[in-house]
Design an enzyme around this catalytic site. Structure first.
Site, PDB file in Angstrom:
ATOM      1  N   CYS A   1       0.799  -1.231   0.000  1.00  0.00           N
ATOM      2  CA  CYS A   1       0.000   0.000   0.000  1.00  0.00           C
ATOM      3  C   CYS A   1       0.829   1.277   0.000  1.00  0.00           C
ATOM      4  CB  CYS A   1      -0.916   0.006   1.212  1.00  0.00           C
ATOM      5  SG  CYS A   1      -1.972  -1.425   1.248  1.00  0.00           S
TER       6      CYS A   1
ATOM      7  N   ARG B   1       5.596  -7.731  -1.320  1.00  0.00           N
ATOM      8  CA  ARG B   1       5.462  -6.604  -2.246  1.00  0.00           C
ATOM      9  C   ARG B   1       6.220  -5.375  -1.727  1.00  0.00           C
ATOM     10  NH1 ARG B   1      -0.907  -6.768  -3.220  1.00  0.00           N
ATOM     11  NH2 ARG B   1      -0.831  -7.747  -1.172  1.00  0.00           N
TER      12      ARG B   1
HETATM   13  C1  UGA Z   1      -0.720   0.315   5.794  1.00  0.00           C
HETATM   14  C2  UGA Z   1      -1.465   1.210   6.812  1.00  0.00           C
HETATM   15  O1  UGA Z   1      -0.854   1.095   8.093  1.00  0.00           O
HETATM   16  C3  UGA Z   1      -2.928   0.823   6.905  1.00  0.00           C
HETATM   17  O2  UGA Z   1      -3.618   1.732   7.751  1.00  0.00           O
HETATM   18  C4  UGA Z   1      -3.550   0.877   5.503  1.00  0.00           C
HETATM   19  O3  UGA Z   1      -4.902   0.476   5.526  1.00  0.00           O
HETATM   20  C5  UGA Z   1      -2.790  -0.058   4.583  1.00  0.00           C
HETATM   21  O4  UGA Z   1      -1.404   0.361   4.534  1.00  0.00           O
HETATM   22  C6  UGA Z   1      -3.417   0.045   3.227  1.00  0.00           C
HETATM   23  O5  UGA Z   1      -3.428   1.123   2.642  1.00  0.00           O
HETATM   24  O6  UGA Z   1      -4.026  -0.942   2.794  1.00  0.00           O
HETATM   25  P1  UGA Z   1       0.427  -2.088   5.877  1.00  0.00           P
HETATM   26  O7  UGA Z   1       1.021  -1.742   4.561  1.00  0.00           O
HETATM   27  O8  UGA Z   1      -0.216  -3.412   6.018  1.00  0.00           O
HETATM   28  O9  UGA Z   1      -0.702  -0.993   6.308  1.00  0.00           O
HETATM   29  O10 UGA Z   1       1.578  -2.043   6.965  1.00  0.00           O
HETATM   30  P2  UGA Z   1       2.173  -1.042   8.059  1.00  0.00           P
HETATM   31  O11 UGA Z   1       2.143  -1.719   9.358  1.00  0.00           O
HETATM   32  O12 UGA Z   1       1.554   0.282   7.987  1.00  0.00           O
HETATM   33  O13 UGA Z   1       3.697  -0.954   7.604  1.00  0.00           O
HETATM   34  C7  UGA Z   1       4.074  -0.447   6.350  1.00  0.00           C
HETATM   35  C8  UGA Z   1       5.576  -0.298   6.258  1.00  0.00           C
HETATM   36  O14 UGA Z   1       6.024   0.756   7.098  1.00  0.00           O
HETATM   37  C9  UGA Z   1       6.361  -1.538   6.671  1.00  0.00           C
HETATM   38  O15 UGA Z   1       7.418  -1.729   5.750  1.00  0.00           O
HETATM   39  C10 UGA Z   1       6.897  -1.178   8.036  1.00  0.00           C
HETATM   40  O16 UGA Z   1       8.099  -1.841   8.346  1.00  0.00           O
HETATM   41  C11 UGA Z   1       7.108   0.315   7.903  1.00  0.00           C
HETATM   42  N1  UGA Z   1       7.078   1.042   9.192  1.00  0.00           N
HETATM   43  C12 UGA Z   1       5.920   1.153   9.906  1.00  0.00           C
HETATM   44  C13 UGA Z   1       8.236   1.651   9.655  1.00  0.00           C
HETATM   45  O17 UGA Z   1       9.311   1.580   9.010  1.00  0.00           O
HETATM   46  N2  UGA Z   1       8.196   2.348  10.835  1.00  0.00           N
HETATM   47  C14 UGA Z   1       7.065   2.484  11.570  1.00  0.00           C
HETATM   48  O18 UGA Z   1       7.086   3.138  12.618  1.00  0.00           O
HETATM   49  C15 UGA Z   1       5.896   1.858  11.089  1.00  0.00           C
END
Ligand code: UGA
Length: 440
Positions: free
Chosen positions: A255, A322
């Site tokens: 996403c 992805r």
């Molecule tokens: C994200 C959003 O958090 C959801 O609210 C949204 O609905 C979703 O995209 C979407 O649009 O469908 P997701 O991609 O499943 O969810 O995962 P996240 O937990 O948000 O993490 C995304 C990325 O950010 C990961 O690579 C994670 O490692 C990174 N991240 C997250 C960080 O590097 N630091 C953080 O503090 C948080």
């Protein structure tokens, strides 16, 4: 209780379908992939999503799976669109799967179409116009974006921070709101364009926070501060909050990368240069590459060095590869001539040039460095006498600040985190390439 047809049996469609079935609705999930539908019918869950299998099992008699559009549409009050919207070559969202669903609606359709897929602002208006042009004025249209994160999707759906409903017609919005009875959470009612923008802006804000803290981490490394403490200190300000301030090797997933690019392009297509979004994306690209500089500082040239990537999925608790930062890291390492090994407890990707191993210990045997790419909890006890002895050079580059630097160093490892103080004793000079004498 309502009958809901769901188009798309991916992460979003399956979670949405399973949760609505759990709330008591009757759900038919339709996908175009025969193998996926067969597996679902056989009771298998084709994706790794904690809690999903249990919900599907519990609701078996209220959820079915089909390849047939008619079966999903017949008698349905709501038609949820949960198909993929991957980026096009130009970086815009590819809406072809969305349009296929709209085009496939039968001429006598009566239901409310509910958009769950992430789409550019203005899509709802275009779909509305297309429905009207086909004489389908009786078909409603509502935007109901999803905010679930992979790994916690079932909980996020059932205990949401908010439910956003954007409708052209109040009654259609009321009907979609009523579907969520049983879920406790604030409901934001708005117009369709604003609902579409809420989704894009929320993801854009989240990635901005991560890129921001990643840049703070990079400066911390230069000035001798610890980003974990910095994040804690700023996150306690109630105006800022503690979430999404974990510095690391960049954000990935299905996403964030696509949605941030789509928002940037949406703005550009509308005549606006979104400076901040450009910077946020660029910071993320550079962040994924910084690990190489850290490895080079310890090991010199990487040609012939063996590097173990621990954790390959884009984040823990998912098998989703992805836009995983591990992909960029692996290909950069291979380009530098390194031998790359990988381990992940769930993801088994076929990465050209990367050898997969069944345990972290196997992955690091005779390796020159271990890089923690994804913070799987299984890696918390990775540093041990055994793993140190197995490695050629006991170097850990902790891309997610998973480990406690002092205890790792006490075990005899050289340790480098992200945005954390570097210890002078950490450098492994014997591993570095000898300086070449200038030729006479
Ligand atoms: C994200 C959003 O958090 C959801 O609210 C949204 O609905 C979703 O995209 C979407 O649009 O469908 P997701 O991609 O499943 O969810 O995962 P996240 O937990 O948000 O993490 C995304 C990325 O950010 C990961 O690579 C994670 O490692 C990174 N991240 C997250 C960080 O590097 N630091 C953080 O503090 C948080």
């Amino acid at each position: 209780m309502a009958k809901i047809g769901i188009f798309g049996a991916g992460y979003v469609g399956l979670v949405t379908g399973a949760c609505f079935a759990d709330l008591g609705h009757e759900v038919v999930v339709r996908d175009v992939l025969p193998e996926r539908i067969e597996r679902l019918r056989a009771g298998e869950v084709p994706i790794y999503e904690p809690g999903l299998e249990a919900v599907l099992e519990r609701c078996r008699d209220r959820i079915s799976f089909t390849l047939d559009v008619q079966e999903a549409v017949a008698g349905s009050d709501f038609l949820y669109v949960a198909v993929g919207t991957p980026p096009t070559y130009a970086g815009d969202a590819d809406l072809s799967a969305v349009w296929t669903v709209v085009d496939e609606l039968p001429d006598d359709a009566q239901a409310i179409v509910v958009m769950k897929s992430t789409v550019p602002v203005g899509t709802g208006e275009k779909v509305r116009a297309a429905l009207d042009a086909r004489g389908l004025e009786a078909v409603g249209y509502v935007s109901n974006p999803e905010f679930t994160a992979e790994g916690t999707a079932v909980r996020d759906f059932m205990e949401p921070d908010r439910i956003v409903i954007g409708a052209f017609d109040e009654e259609d919005g009321d009907a979609v709101e009523a579907l969520h009875i049983g879920i406790d959470g604030p409901v934001v009612r708005t117009d369709v364009n604003s609902a579409e923008m809420i989704k894009l802006a929320a993801n854009a804000f989240l990635v901005t926070r991560i890129s921001f803290i990643n840049e703070i981490a990079n400066v911390c490394e230069l000035v001798g501060a610890d980003v974990k403490h910095v994040a804690e200190g700023i996150g306690l300000d109630h105006r800022l909050g503690p979430h999404f301030l974990r510095a690391g090797i960049g954000w990935g997933g299905s996403c964030f990368p696509k949605d941030s690019l789509a928002l940037k392009q949406l703005a550009a297509n509308s005549g606006y240069h979104f400076h901040l979004m450009n910077a946020v994306i660029e910071v993320n690209e550079l962040q994924k590459r910084r690990v190489l500089q850290k490895l080079q500082r310890h090991l010199g040239r990487l040609r012939g060095k063996s590097i173990a990537l621990l954790g390959l999925a884009f984040k823990p608790n998912t098998d989703d590869m992805r836009e995983a930062p591990s992909l960029v890291l692996a290909s950069r390492l291979i380009a530098e001539g390194a031998e790359v090994r990988g381990w992940d407890p769930v993801a088994r990707p076929e990465l050209p040039g990367v050898t997969l191993h069944d345990s972290p210990l196997e992955a690091v045997r005779d390796a020159d460095a271990a890089v923690i790419v994804t913070e799987w909890p299984q890696l918390l006890d990775f540093p041990s006498e055994e793993t140190r002895a197995a490695m050629r050079h006991p170097l850990i580059v902790d891309g997610r600040n998973l480990l406690d630097p002092d205890s790792v160093r006490a075990l005899g490892f050289a340790y480098e985190g992200t945005g954390r103080r570097i210890s002078p004793t950490d450098v492994l000079p014997e591993a570095a390439e000898p300086e070449l004498e200038p030729s006479e």
